[in-house]
Write an enzyme that holds these catalytic residues in place. Structure first.
Site, mmCIF file in Angstrom:
data_model
loop_
_atom_site.group_PDB
_atom_site.id
_atom_site.type_symbol
_atom_site.label_atom_id
_atom_site.label_comp_id
_atom_site.label_asym_id
_atom_site.label_seq_id
_atom_site.Cartn_x
_atom_site.Cartn_y
_atom_site.Cartn_z
ATOM 1 N N ASP A 207 9.452 4.111 13.540
ATOM 2 C CA ASP A 207 9.409 2.730 14.170
ATOM 3 C C ASP A 207 11.158 2.885 13.563
ATOM 4 O OD1 ASP A 207 8.896 2.328 11.781
ATOM 5 O OD2 ASP A 207 7.580 0.566 12.806
ATOM 6 N N ASP B 45 1.374 5.102 1.809
ATOM 7 C CA ASP B 45 0.975 5.593 2.824
ATOM 8 C C ASP B 45 1.896 7.334 2.490
ATOM 9 O OD1 ASP B 45 -0.244 3.519 4.571
ATOM 10 O OD2 ASP B 45 1.998 3.254 4.592
ATOM 11 N N ASP C 34 0.735 -0.895 0.166
ATOM 12 C CA ASP C 34 0.072 -0.083 0.262
ATOM 13 C C ASP C 34 0.744 0.905 0.272
ATOM 14 O OD1 ASP C 34 1.062 0.066 2.672
ATOM 15 O OD2 ASP C 34 -1.140 -0.987 3.337
HETATM 16 P P1 ATP Z 1 3.014 -2.512 5.186
HETATM 17 O O1 ATP Z 1 2.425 -1.582 4.823
HETATM 18 O O2 ATP Z 1 4.642 -3.233 4.072
HETATM 19 O O3 ATP Z 1 2.504 -3.669 6.533
HETATM 20 P P2 ATP Z 1 4.138 -0.417 6.814
HETATM 21 O O4 ATP Z 1 5.906 0.127 7.193
HETATM 22 O O5 ATP Z 1 4.001 0.698 5.504
HETATM 23 O O6 ATP Z 1 4.344 -1.378 6.588
HETATM 24 P P3 ATP Z 1 1.575 0.475 7.881
HETATM 25 O O7 ATP Z 1 1.691 -0.358 9.193
HETATM 26 O O8 ATP Z 1 1.576 0.832 7.002
HETATM 27 O O9 ATP Z 1 2.972 -0.577 7.578
HETATM 28 O O10 ATP Z 1 3.389 1.707 8.399
HETATM 29 C C1 ATP Z 1 2.667 3.715 7.748
HETATM 30 C C2 ATP Z 1 4.306 3.173 8.746
HETATM 31 O O11 ATP Z 1 4.021 4.229 9.343
HETATM 32 C C3 ATP Z 1 5.953 2.388 8.767
HETATM 33 O O12 ATP Z 1 6.055 2.664 7.777
HETATM 34 C C4 ATP Z 1 6.331 3.353 9.821
HETATM 35 O O13 ATP Z 1 7.088 5.106 9.070
HETATM 36 C C5 ATP Z 1 5.109 4.773 9.926
HETATM 37 N N1 ATP Z 1 4.408 3.357 11.139
HETATM 38 C C6 ATP Z 1 3.444 2.301 11.549
HETATM 39 N N2 ATP Z 1 2.978 1.909 12.494
HETATM 40 C C7 ATP Z 1 4.065 2.424 13.605
HETATM 41 C C8 ATP Z 1 4.238 2.371 15.219
HETATM 42 N N3 ATP Z 1 3.738 2.071 16.100
HETATM 43 N N4 ATP Z 1 5.274 3.019 15.709
HETATM 44 C C9 ATP Z 1 6.440 4.041 14.059
HETATM 45 N N5 ATP Z 1 5.735 3.974 13.510
HETATM 46 C C10 ATP Z 1 4.843 3.015 12.990
HETATM 47 MG MG MG Z 2 2.388 0.330 4.307
#
Ligand code: ATP
Ligand code: MG
Length: 445
Positions: free
Chosen positions: A144, A68, A66
């Site tokens: 994170d 963001d 996805d």
């Molecule tokens: P994927 O969508 O592939 O599972 P992602 O890293 O994009 O992985 P998301 O949940 O979509 O995960 O989160 C988007 C972004 O938001 C992350 O890449 C990170 O920068 C931030 N993020 C998400 N969860 C947290 C958290 N618990 N603490 C700090 N930052 C976070």
């Molecule tokens: Mg994501």
């Protein structure tokens, strides 16, 4: 010179601006909906970047799940630019901007830069609300892992890297931004994210990032069930479900999430069953085939149900009521903690409930069973059980032949199975048992 060297050793944060093309990222790699969000927010005078998993995955040569977007606009300002968007979340407010095309709906998650000022925490250090907004630099510090704090500007086609994310991408290393102990306390779900991202992306976890996990694992107990369920789904659908589960266990993270894993792994057949089920899921995801969450949870919790089911049958209870009772039993324990939503829970139970019906191969029953909506999933489940020696292989083979057979071969199959069936037909067993049950009741035993 010396200062430069120290900076290198300590990996001081500092903004780096990189040409995205140099790292193989072009504007047309980004989903058109995410580009529209960035363009329109920038046109309205705000900063807007693609951030997180999408930039990370593109840099690792993988296709993003996805997209963001991070922006300087507040949720209300985002709503003002996109009238159809909606603000969601309480603890962490974000905006969902929906787009529709021939493939259906694509939702872009837009988050406002988070500030570095102290967010309110509970007595374990967990952030209970995180809605203080700030600058881009502050936002990067609140993310994170370093590889998740890379910001791509589709207009200038640059990547902004504040925490050596590119260096970690190149080293295939997952590193927490800031003090890992503190960051896990702020949000214990980050421990699950570490495990999932490392397994999914084939990364090593930096030693300092890994170290506090085992001792902080119990903090997952403070996380609401619904959030844990979401994370569990992400782990199971990561494409590396088995590896994730093994890493969870190695760190003791399964205890709050899925404590029965210890029992399952101690029993070779149950372990094989789960491994096979999860590897099948990984394989299906690799082939872009759909996977059913109901099936996954049916496999995950089967050992619990089956053990109780068999114990109940050993006391003379008939297979179907014994299974219903066993299913109700786990509802109060395992299922509650995982908070499996009804839509998945119902499918999981249907798959289980069809298992004893595979044993009934006389008369019209097999014909009725193959017509069941959940037959295919239940049959796949039976095959898995057979492959692990949890049920007779002959039974799975019989059902394979029956579902693909013509009228004539189906009748022959029923004739072949029926004599065996008669001996174990539950209805007949019941009739035979009745007199002795009455006798013992009469004798006051
Ligand atoms: P994927 O969508 O592939 O599972 P992602 O890293 O994009 O992985 P998301 O949940 O979509 O995960 O989160 C988007 C972004 O938001 C992350 O890449 C990170 O920068 C931030 N993020 C998400 N969860 C947290 C958290 N618990 N603490 C700090 N930052 C976070
Ligand atoms: Mg994501």
């Amino acid at each position: 010179m010396i200062r430069k060297l120290i900076g290198k050793v300590l990996r001081r944060p500092g903004k780096k601006i990189l040409h995205a093309k140099h790292y193989g990222i072009r504007r047309d790699h980004i989903h058109s909906a995410a580009l529209k969000v960035c363009d329109r927010l920038q046109d309205a005078g705000f900063e807007a970047y693609v951030v997180g998993g999408a930039v990370r995955d593109l840099l690792l040569g993988k296709s993003p799940k996805d997209f963001d977007v991070a922006t300087s606009a507040t949720p209300e300002q985002v709503r003002h630019v996109f009238h159809r968007s909606r603000i969601i979340g309480k603890r962490f407010r974000i905006v969902h901007v929906p787009f529709y095309d021939k493939h259906g709906e694509e939702v872009i998650e837009v988050t406002t830069f988070r500030g570095s000022s102290d967010a309110p925490t509970d007595d374990t250090g967990r952030i209970i609300r995180d809605n203080v907004y700030g600058t881009l630099e502050e936002d990067a510090l609140r993310r994170d892992f370093t590889i998740n704090a890379l910001y791509y500007d589709p207009t200038s086609e640059e990547i902004l890297d504040f925490h050596h994310g590119i260096e970690d991408i190149e080293a295939k290393r997952l590193t927490m931004i800031g003090d890992p102990d503190l960051r896990y306390r702020e949000d214990p779900v980050r421990m699950l994210r570490a495990i999932r991202l490392a397994a999914k992306l084939g990364l090593g976890i930096a030693p300092a990032t890994q170290k506090p996990i085992a001792s902080l694992a119990k903090l997952l107990g403070n996380i609401p069930s619904a959030r844990l369920f979401d994370e569990m789904m992400k782990l199971l659908l990561s494409g590396r479900a088995w590896d994730c589960l093994m890493s969870l266990r190695a760190e003791g993270l399964h205890r709050e999430l899925f404590p029965v894993l210890d029992i399952v792994l101690a029993r070779p057949q149950a372990k094989n069953f789960l491994k096979l089920a999860l590897e099948n899921t990984d394989q299906r995801l690799a082939e872009d085939k759909p996977v059913s969450a109901g099936f996954l949870f049916a496999a995950l919790l089967w050992h619990e149900v089956e053990a109780d089911w068999l114990a109940r049958q050993a006391t003379g209870q008939n297979p179907i009521p014994a299974l219903v009772d066993a299913m109700n039993g786990i509802e109060n324990t395992v299922e509650k903690r995982l908070a499996i939503p009804n839509r998945y829970g119902a499918a999981m139970k249907e798959i289980w409930l069809l298992q004893p019906r595979f044993e009934q191969r006389s008369g019209n029953r097999p014909f009725r069973l193959v017509e069941q909506q959940r037959f295919r999933a239940a049959y796949d489940f039976l095959v898995l059980r057979a492959e692990c020696g949890l049920v007779d292989k002959e039974l799975a083979q019989w059902w394979h032949e029956f579902q693909y057979g013509d009228e004539q071969s189906r009748s022959a199959l029923i004739a072949r199975a029926t004599p065996k069936q008669a001996a174990t037909d539950p209805a007949k067993r019941k009739r035979r048992r009745k007199p002795s049950a009455q006798k013992s009741a009469a004798s006051g035993e």
